[in-house]
Design an enzyme around this catalytic site. Structure first.
Site, mmCIF file in Angstrom:
data_model
loop_
_atom_site.group_PDB
_atom_site.id
_atom_site.type_symbol
_atom_site.label_atom_id
_atom_site.label_comp_id
_atom_site.label_asym_id
_atom_site.label_seq_id
_atom_site.Cartn_x
_atom_site.Cartn_y
_atom_site.Cartn_z
ATOM 1 N N ASN A 9 40.171 50.268 46.890
ATOM 2 C CA ASN A 9 40.226 49.232 46.119
ATOM 3 C C ASN A 9 40.991 47.839 47.297
ATOM 4 O O ASN A 9 42.847 47.994 46.758
ATOM 5 C CB ASN A 9 41.102 50.129 44.892
ATOM 6 C CG ASN A 9 41.315 49.102 43.793
ATOM 7 O OD1 ASN A 9 40.756 47.401 44.194
ATOM 8 N ND2 ASN A 9 42.443 49.137 43.288
ATOM 9 N N LYS A 11 41.995 45.089 45.645
ATOM 10 C CA LYS A 11 42.383 44.379 44.492
ATOM 11 C C LYS A 11 42.750 42.595 44.761
ATOM 12 O O LYS A 11 41.766 42.377 45.504
ATOM 13 C CB LYS A 11 44.290 44.865 44.554
ATOM 14 C CG LYS A 11 44.428 46.344 44.913
ATOM 15 C CD LYS A 11 45.835 46.918 44.444
ATOM 16 C CE LYS A 11 45.299 48.394 43.992
ATOM 17 N NZ LYS A 11 46.739 49.254 44.432
ATOM 18 N N HIS A 95 42.605 50.700 35.292
ATOM 19 C CA HIS A 95 43.458 51.608 36.843
ATOM 20 C C HIS A 95 44.828 50.493 36.071
ATOM 21 O O HIS A 95 45.161 49.656 36.016
ATOM 22 C CB HIS A 95 43.344 49.888 37.451
ATOM 23 C CG HIS A 95 44.235 50.196 39.304
ATOM 24 N ND1 HIS A 95 44.819 49.798 39.232
ATOM 25 C CD2 HIS A 95 43.468 51.033 40.752
ATOM 26 C CE1 HIS A 95 45.631 49.671 40.347
ATOM 27 N NE2 HIS A 95 44.834 50.702 41.034
ATOM 28 N N GLU A 97 47.091 48.918 36.938
ATOM 29 C CA GLU A 97 47.665 47.492 37.100
ATOM 30 C C GLU A 97 46.929 46.791 36.273
ATOM 31 O O GLU A 97 47.702 45.718 35.437
ATOM 32 C CB GLU A 97 47.497 46.718 38.480
ATOM 33 C CG GLU A 97 48.071 47.609 39.863
ATOM 34 C CD GLU A 97 47.671 47.684 41.040
ATOM 35 O OE1 GLU A 97 46.550 46.982 41.456
ATOM 36 O OE2 GLU A 97 48.595 47.946 41.902
ATOM 37 N N GLU A 167 46.129 58.760 39.195
ATOM 38 C CA GLU A 167 46.739 57.610 40.588
ATOM 39 C C GLU A 167 48.268 57.848 39.979
ATOM 40 O O GLU A 167 48.715 56.521 38.576
ATOM 41 C CB GLU A 167 46.029 56.165 40.641
ATOM 42 C CG GLU A 167 45.038 55.996 40.587
ATOM 43 C CD GLU A 167 44.276 54.911 41.232
ATOM 44 O OE1 GLU A 167 44.858 54.907 42.933
ATOM 45 O OE2 GLU A 167 44.630 53.642 41.547
ATOM 46 N N GLY A 173 51.108 51.770 46.021
ATOM 47 C CA GLY A 173 51.950 50.725 46.813
ATOM 48 C C GLY A 173 53.459 51.326 47.073
ATOM 49 O O GLY A 173 53.775 49.255 47.297
ATOM 50 N N SER A 213 49.147 55.430 47.393
ATOM 51 C CA SER A 213 49.516 55.605 49.305
ATOM 52 C C SER A 213 48.549 56.709 50.209
ATOM 53 O O SER A 213 49.730 57.195 51.277
ATOM 54 C CB SER A 213 51.279 55.533 49.042
ATOM 55 O OG SER A 213 51.747 54.895 48.470
#
Ligand code: 13P
Length: 253
Positions: A9, A11, A95, A97, A167, A173, A213
């Site tokens: 992904n 992003k 997601h 985010e 996730e 991250g 991660s």
């Protein structure tokens, strides 16, 4: 048998040119898709040239998001119908985010899942888990409710096509990956929820990915877990070498 799936992904990273350079760098180095499927989800700006430059590589090209209507006056949104028409086959939905920065609710995610399926796109539905949730007593119901709400109104045939990703946002991250046991716990919970909603048989075939991660160093242990069928990878998917290391994890065992 569930074929492992390693999905990058990207992003909001890289450029169109860098995406093409990436494809050139991985050409001829991906695993047999009967052994491990691989994919990259990228910005809609890159998708057309990525589809063109993919050639005969066994690489799934995915979108990172789409809207819940097929077309209309929705300035700036990405049409699932147009994605499917251009040859995109998969789309990440929900997601963390998107939930955090764009206020996507379970209801919006559900509408997007329906729109993707209506257009023959395979949704990769993400369930998140914040650290405060992880430490609270309603942790299990939080993950269960995200899966249940995302799948509202989805038929058995449709549900069989969906990929789900666990996730935990505290691991995204952050370099702080979930332990293999924590990752397995989340993925097991998702599979059990699918079993409760549909059947054991259907849940047994649905692929559940872990994201947060994941890198070359920790992938082997995570991907060995019984209910983890692959990884959704952010940072480590941006460089051809690390993506290839993950994509070929079975060969490198
Ligand atoms: P990182 O691998 O950078 O933690 O990102 C995970 C992720 O959000 C994949 O969707």
């Amino acid at each position: 048998m569930r074929i492992p799936f390693i999905a990058g992904n990207w992003k909001m990273n890289l450029s169109v040119k860098e995406s093409v350079d990436f494809l050139k760098a991985i050409k001829g180095k991906l695993p047999d898709p009967k052994v491990t499927q691989t994919g990259i989800a990228a910005s809609p700006l890159f998708l057309e040239s990525m589809l063109e430059n993919r050639g005969d590589m066994p690489l799934i090209i995915a979108a990172e998001n789409c809207f819940y209507e097929d077309e209309g006056a929705y300035t700036g949104e990405v049409s699932p119908k147009a994605l499917a028409e251009m040859g995109v086959t998969h789309v990440i939905l929900g997601h963390s985010e998107r939930r955090k920065y764009f206020n996507e609710t379970d209801d919006i995610v559900n509408r997007k899942v329906q729109a993707a399926l209506r257009n023959n796109l395979i949704p990769i539905v993400c369930c998140n888990e914040t650290m405060s949730r992880r430490e609270s007593t309603d942790r299990i119901s939080w993950v269960v409710s995200q899966v249940t709400n995302a799948l509202k109104g989805i038929t058995t045939d449709q549900a069989a096509k969906i990929i789900i990703a666990y996730e935990p946002s505290w691991a995204i991250g952050s370099g702080q990956t979930a332990s293999p046991q924590e990752a397995e716990e989340g993925c097991y919970l998702i599979r059990q929820t699918v079993a409760d909603l549909y059947s054991d048989e259907l849940a047994d075939g649905v692929r559940v990915l872990y994201g947060g991660s994941v890198n070359d160093d920790n992938a082997q242990q995570i991907l060995q877990q019984k209910d983890i069928d692959g990884a959704l990878v952010g940072g480590a998917s941006l460089k051809p070498d690390s993506f290839l290391g993950l994509a070929n994890f079975l060969q490198n065992k």
